[in-house]
Write an enzyme that holds these catalytic residues in place. Structure first.
Site, PDB file in Angstrom:
ATOM      1  N   HIS A  19      54.847  34.640  88.565  1.00 20.87           N
ATOM      2  CA  HIS A  19      55.660  33.505  88.132  1.00 20.87           C
ATOM      3  C   HIS A  19      54.702  32.564  87.408  1.00 20.87           C
ATOM      4  O   HIS A  19      54.139  31.655  88.003  1.00 20.87           O
ATOM      5  CB  HIS A  19      56.318  32.806  89.323  1.00 20.87           C
ATOM      6  CG  HIS A  19      57.251  33.699  90.099  1.00 20.87           C
ATOM      7  ND1 HIS A  19      57.686  33.431  91.368  1.00 20.87           N
ATOM      8  CD2 HIS A  19      57.834  34.885  89.775  1.00 20.87           C
ATOM      9  CE1 HIS A  19      58.499  34.392  91.787  1.00 20.87           C
ATOM     10  NE2 HIS A  19      58.598  35.297  90.835  1.00 20.87           N
ATOM     11  N   ARG A  75      70.280  44.147  91.405  1.00 18.17           N
ATOM     12  CA  ARG A  75      69.506  43.360  90.434  1.00 18.17           C
ATOM     13  C   ARG A  75      68.900  44.350  89.447  1.00 18.17           C
ATOM     14  O   ARG A  75      68.520  45.462  89.830  1.00 18.17           O
ATOM     15  CB  ARG A  75      68.395  42.553  91.132  1.00 18.17           C
ATOM     16  CG  ARG A  75      67.563  41.709  90.148  1.00 18.17           C
ATOM     17  CD  ARG A  75      66.722  40.607  90.822  1.00 18.17           C
ATOM     18  NE  ARG A  75      65.689  41.084  91.724  1.00 18.17           N
ATOM     19  CZ  ARG A  75      65.715  40.979  93.043  1.00 18.17           C
ATOM     20  NH1 ARG A  75      66.765  40.426  93.632  1.00 18.17           N
ATOM     21  NH2 ARG A  75      64.730  41.433  93.791  1.00 18.17           N
ATOM     22  N   TYR A  79      74.842  39.580  94.553  1.00 15.93           N
ATOM     23  CA  TYR A  79      74.541  39.903  95.954  1.00 15.93           C
ATOM     24  C   TYR A  79      75.732  39.503  96.818  1.00 15.93           C
ATOM     25  O   TYR A  79      76.143  38.338  96.812  1.00 15.93           O
ATOM     26  CB  TYR A  79      73.286  39.141  96.414  1.00 15.93           C
ATOM     27  CG  TYR A  79      72.153  39.228  95.408  1.00 15.93           C
ATOM     28  CD1 TYR A  79      71.262  40.298  95.407  1.00 15.93           C
ATOM     29  CD2 TYR A  79      72.008  38.243  94.428  1.00 15.93           C
ATOM     30  CE1 TYR A  79      70.253  40.374  94.459  1.00 15.93           C
ATOM     31  CE2 TYR A  79      71.001  38.317  93.470  1.00 15.93           C
ATOM     32  CZ  TYR A  79      70.139  39.381  93.495  1.00 15.93           C
ATOM     33  OH  TYR A  79      69.148  39.456  92.549  1.00 15.93           O
ATOM     34  N   GLU A 103      66.368  38.967  84.743  1.00 12.52           N
ATOM     35  CA  GLU A 103      66.675  39.618  86.006  1.00 12.52           C
ATOM     36  C   GLU A 103      67.951  39.114  86.656  1.00 12.52           C
ATOM     37  O   GLU A 103      67.921  38.521  87.734  1.00 12.52           O
ATOM     38  CB  GLU A 103      65.495  39.480  86.975  1.00 12.52           C
ATOM     39  CG  GLU A 103      64.932  38.080  87.154  1.00 12.52           C
ATOM     40  CD  GLU A 103      63.764  38.085  88.143  1.00 12.52           C
ATOM     41  OE1 GLU A 103      63.929  38.602  89.253  1.00 12.52           O
ATOM     42  OE2 GLU A 103      62.679  37.582  87.789  1.00 12.52           O
ATOM     43  N   HIS A 158      61.756  34.096  84.611  1.00  8.23           N
ATOM     44  CA  HIS A 158      60.539  33.311  84.864  1.00  8.23           C
ATOM     45  C   HIS A 158      59.470  33.804  83.906  1.00  8.23           C
ATOM     46  O   HIS A 158      59.467  34.970  83.513  1.00  8.23           O
ATOM     47  CB  HIS A 158      60.081  33.403  86.329  1.00  8.23           C
ATOM     48  CG  HIS A 158      59.848  34.799  86.830  1.00  8.23           C
ATOM     49  ND1 HIS A 158      58.711  35.518  86.555  1.00  8.23           N
ATOM     50  CD2 HIS A 158      60.619  35.618  87.596  1.00  8.23           C
ATOM     51  CE1 HIS A 158      58.786  36.707  87.129  1.00  8.23           C
ATOM     52  NE2 HIS A 158      59.939  36.808  87.761  1.00  8.23           N
ATOM     53  N   HIS A 186      63.912  38.395  98.648  1.00  9.71           N
ATOM     54  CA  HIS A 186      62.492  38.782  98.734  1.00  9.71           C
ATOM     55  C   HIS A 186      62.238  39.605  99.994  1.00  9.71           C
ATOM     56  O   HIS A 186      61.329  39.319 100.777  1.00  9.71           O
ATOM     57  CB  HIS A 186      61.583  37.545  98.658  1.00  9.71           C
ATOM     58  CG  HIS A 186      61.394  37.060  97.247  1.00  9.71           C
ATOM     59  ND1 HIS A 186      60.666  35.952  96.924  1.00  9.71           N
ATOM     60  CD2 HIS A 186      61.838  37.556  96.068  1.00  9.71           C
ATOM     61  CE1 HIS A 186      60.673  35.769  95.601  1.00  9.71           C
ATOM     62  NE2 HIS A 186      61.384  36.734  95.063  1.00  9.71           N
ATOM     63  N   ASP A 228      62.141  46.302  93.654  1.00  9.07           N
ATOM     64  CA  ASP A 228      61.530  45.266  92.810  1.00  9.07           C
ATOM     65  C   ASP A 228      60.032  45.363  93.047  1.00  9.07           C
ATOM     66  O   ASP A 228      59.545  45.015  94.126  1.00  9.07           O
ATOM     67  CB  ASP A 228      62.085  43.890  93.206  1.00  9.07           C
ATOM     68  CG  ASP A 228      61.570  42.755  92.320  1.00  9.07           C
ATOM     69  OD1 ASP A 228      60.614  42.962  91.563  1.00  9.07           O
ATOM     70  OD2 ASP A 228      62.137  41.651  92.423  1.00  9.07           O
ATOM     71  N   ASP A 262      38.869  37.314 111.910  1.00  3.36           N
ATOM     72  CA  ASP A 262      37.766  37.259 110.944  1.00  3.36           C
ATOM     73  C   ASP A 262      37.958  38.240 109.785  1.00  3.36           C
ATOM     74  O   ASP A 262      37.011  38.611 109.103  1.00  3.36           O
ATOM     75  CB  ASP A 262      36.430  37.532 111.660  1.00  3.36           C
ATOM     76  CG  ASP A 262      36.419  38.895 112.318  1.00  3.36           C
ATOM     77  OD1 ASP A 262      37.495  39.530 112.399  1.00  3.36           O
ATOM     78  OD2 ASP A 262      35.338  39.335 112.747  1.00  3.36           O
ATOM     79  N   GLU A 301      65.962  44.168  86.354  1.00  9.40           N
ATOM     80  CA  GLU A 301      64.944  43.250  85.825  1.00  9.40           C
ATOM     81  C   GLU A 301      64.040  43.943  84.815  1.00  9.40           C
ATOM     82  O   GLU A 301      63.456  44.982  85.098  1.00  9.40           O
ATOM     83  CB  GLU A 301      64.067  42.721  86.980  1.00  9.40           C
ATOM     84  CG  GLU A 301      62.940  41.807  86.505  1.00  9.40           C
ATOM     85  CD  GLU A 301      62.156  41.182  87.666  1.00  9.40           C
ATOM     86  OE1 GLU A 301      62.114  41.787  88.765  1.00  9.40           O
ATOM     87  OE2 GLU A 301      61.583  40.107  87.451  1.00  9.40           O
ATOM     88  N   ASP A 324      56.774  43.331  86.263  1.00  8.13           N
ATOM     89  CA  ASP A 324      57.776  42.896  87.244  1.00  8.13           C
ATOM     90  C   ASP A 324      59.103  43.548  86.879  1.00  8.13           C
ATOM     91  O   ASP A 324      59.803  43.082  85.984  1.00  8.13           O
ATOM     92  CB  ASP A 324      57.859  41.361  87.216  1.00  8.13           C
ATOM     93  CG  ASP A 324      58.784  40.811  88.293  1.00  8.13           C
ATOM     94  OD1 ASP A 324      59.318  41.596  89.096  1.00  8.13           O
ATOM     95  OD2 ASP A 324      58.974  39.580  88.322  1.00  8.13           O
ATOM     96  N   HIS A 330      69.886  32.728  92.025  1.00  9.31           N
ATOM     97  CA  HIS A 330      68.586  32.481  91.374  1.00  9.31           C
ATOM     98  C   HIS A 330      68.733  32.386  89.852  1.00  9.31           C
ATOM     99  O   HIS A 330      69.790  32.656  89.296  1.00  9.31           O
ATOM    100  CB  HIS A 330      67.556  33.556  91.774  1.00  9.31           C
ATOM    101  CG  HIS A 330      67.946  34.970  91.439  1.00  9.31           C
ATOM    102  ND1 HIS A 330      67.847  35.483  90.176  1.00  9.31           N
ATOM    103  CD2 HIS A 330      68.423  35.972  92.222  1.00  9.31           C
ATOM    104  CE1 HIS A 330      68.226  36.753  90.196  1.00  9.31           C
ATOM    105  NE2 HIS A 330      68.596  37.076  91.421  1.00  9.31           N
TER     106      HIS A 330
HETATM  107  N1  GLY Z   1      59.537  39.980  92.420  1.00  8.58           N
HETATM  108  C1  GLY Z   1      59.698  38.603  92.249  1.00  8.58           C
HETATM  109  C2  GLY Z   1      60.518  38.309  91.089  1.00  8.58           C
HETATM  110  O1  GLY Z   1      61.163  39.179  90.539  1.00  8.58           O
HETATM  111  O2  GLY Z   1      60.549  37.206  90.638  1.00  8.58           O
HETATM  112 MN    MN Z   2      60.792  38.574  88.486  1.00  4.22          MN
HETATM  113 MN    MN Z   3      60.825  41.202  90.370  1.00  2.00          MN
END
Ligand code: GLY
Ligand code: MN
Ligand code: MN
Length: 438
Positions: A359, A404, A386, A382, A352, A241, A258, A38, A406, A269, A348
């Site tokens: 996003h 990465r 990897y 970004e 975005h 992620h 991130d 709950d 970004e 972001d 990826h």
């Molecule tokens: N943290 C999610 C992205 O960078 O898209």
């Molecule tokens: Mn991002």
């Molecule tokens: Mn990010």
């Protein structure tokens, strides 16, 4: 209404009505989600409902009526002292009319009985399917009823359309107030990363870095992180992620962070990849250098009239050249790009859209033609590489390295402005920051 004047929302509704024709748009609030038994998840208002109305209360449903007599109708929870004791003040229909500039507001309990008439007046219903809840059942039942009876004033609704058809592109072009909020979100996100950096060291838990970042977010005016904070040390940097954040940082690790703050419902972001011990080793440095050059190349490609696809292609070209130089890929760079040979190491996209949603919606391409950039669009850049453990092949010596970088960028009249440049990306500056942390 997050500090925005009612006229901002009225202007957005007018712009929507201008293309809504004789349609009717139904925008419900985000559902309240249970976290466990709950206990509820913290509530996050629906971005589309907020964008057009400023309303953030659970249970709200906005109905925007096109046609010759446009109307903005709201349904909200009625005042209820028992419920308000637990979850706080509700506005109720009367106050909501004034606050949100609605033409009419009714108790939510009247939604079911009023929807058939409201939807029966339009020729298209703009509503997102997939909620599988009471509001969706009511909309579908009202639509079926309106169709069965036929239109009394026109044809009656014949099409069900996703509201994004109208709203996505509006939201893609940020107005000044949105850019100001995105700047604040970016600044608070930088402040969080600065605190996170101070917590990065061998022997510290990934969770301690997360805690430092999120504390700074809250202290600087954010409602919290806009998405699950990622602190991936060592091989965890290769999990795109990764949000467990339960590993202890070790000597010689890279730590991929991130994290983004949500400020007045707008998001930052940022990703930075830091050497835990203060210096990149040779392999880490060689990978970081490629990713950082890919970031710079992508950013240099941003200007009005360029495409979002060209931004990605600029990053990919540098990443593929780098993978060849690193000995991971072999062959002609053009062929390797065309065959997507880089995908195991760069799975990826580079960008975005960023806004009320981390996003943000809006199409990136139609029929193979990439979206053209315009001043006022905001998105991330970004790139990453990897080399997950076990990936093998020619990448074996790099296994466990994930990098990465970004940033968030605004398209300006003359090019591009990074909203997140206050946190550097250059290798020597990163090393100086980590080495000099207090
Ligand atoms: N943290 C999610 C992205 O960078 O898209
Ligand atoms: Mn991002
Ligand atoms: Mn990010």
């Amino acid at each position: 209404m997050e500090g925005l004047p009612a006229s901002t929302f009225a202007g957005r509704r007018a712009a929507t009505l201008a293309v809504l024709g004789s349609g009717v748009m139904v925008l419900p609030a985000a559902p309240v989600r249970m976290r466990s038994r709950d206990t509820e998840h913290n509530y996050r208002p629906d971005s589309e409902l907020f964008y057009l109305t400023g309303a953030t209360e659970p249970g709200t449903v906005a109905v925007l009526m096109g046609g010759s007599e446009p109307r903005f109708v709201l349904f909200v929870h009625e005042r209820d002292p028992d419920a308000e004791l637990w979850t706080g003040r509700r506005l109720g229909p009367e106050e909501s009319t004034v606050r949100f500039g609605a033409d009419e507001a009714y108790p939510l309990s009247e939604l079911e009985s009023r929807l058939p008439t409201l939807l029966g007046e339009g020729d298209r219903v703009h509503f997102r399917l997939g909620r599988k809840d009471e509001v969706e059942d009511m909309v579908l039942a009202a639509l079926a009823r309106a169709r069965a009876r036929g239109g009394r004033r026109g044809t009656g609704p014949r099409a069900l359309v996703d509201p994004g058809e109208i709203l996505d592109d509006m939201r893609l072009r940020k107005d000044d107030a949105e850019v100001e909020r995105l700047r604040r979100a970016a600044a608070v996100t930088v402040a969080g990363h600065e605190e996170g950096l101070r917590a990065v060291r061998p022997g510290a838990g990934e969770w301690a870095v997360q805690a430092a970042i999120e504390a700074a977010f809250l202290q600087n005016g954010a409602t919290g992180p806009g998405y699950g904070t990622i602190v991936g040390s060592g091989p965890n940097a290769c999990v795109l992620h990764y949000v467990d954040n339960r590993r202890m940082i070790e000597e010689g690790d890279l730590v991929l962070i991130d994290a983004g703050a949500e400020v007045a419902l707008y998001n930052g972001d940022i990703t930075r990849t830091l050497p835990a011990s203060g210096r990149f080793d040779d392999a880490q440095r060689s990978v970081y250098d490629v990713v950082e050059r890919a970031r710079a190349a992508a950013m240099a490609a941003v200007r009005p009239g360029a495409t979002i696809g060209a931004v990605h292609d600029s990053a990919v070209a540098v990443l593929v050249e780098g993978l060849v130089a690193l000995g991971v890929l072999e062959g002609d760079v053009g062929d390797l790009v065309a065959s997507e040979a880089y995908k195991p190491y760069y799975p990826h996209q580079t960008s975005h859209w960023l806004g009320l949603d981390v996003h943000d919606p809006a199409d990136y391409a139609w029929g193979g033609a990439s979206r053209m950039l315009e001043a006022g669009m905001v998105f991330t850049i970004e790139p990453g590489l990897y080399f997950r453990p076990g990936i093998g092949g020619r990448a074996e010596r790099l296994e466990g390295i994930g990098v990465r970088v970004e940033d968030d960028v605004l398209v300006t009249a003359s090019g591009c402005e990074s909203l997140t440049a206050a946190f550097p990306t250059a290798i020597d500056e990163i090393e100086a920051l980590v080495g000099g942390r207090g």
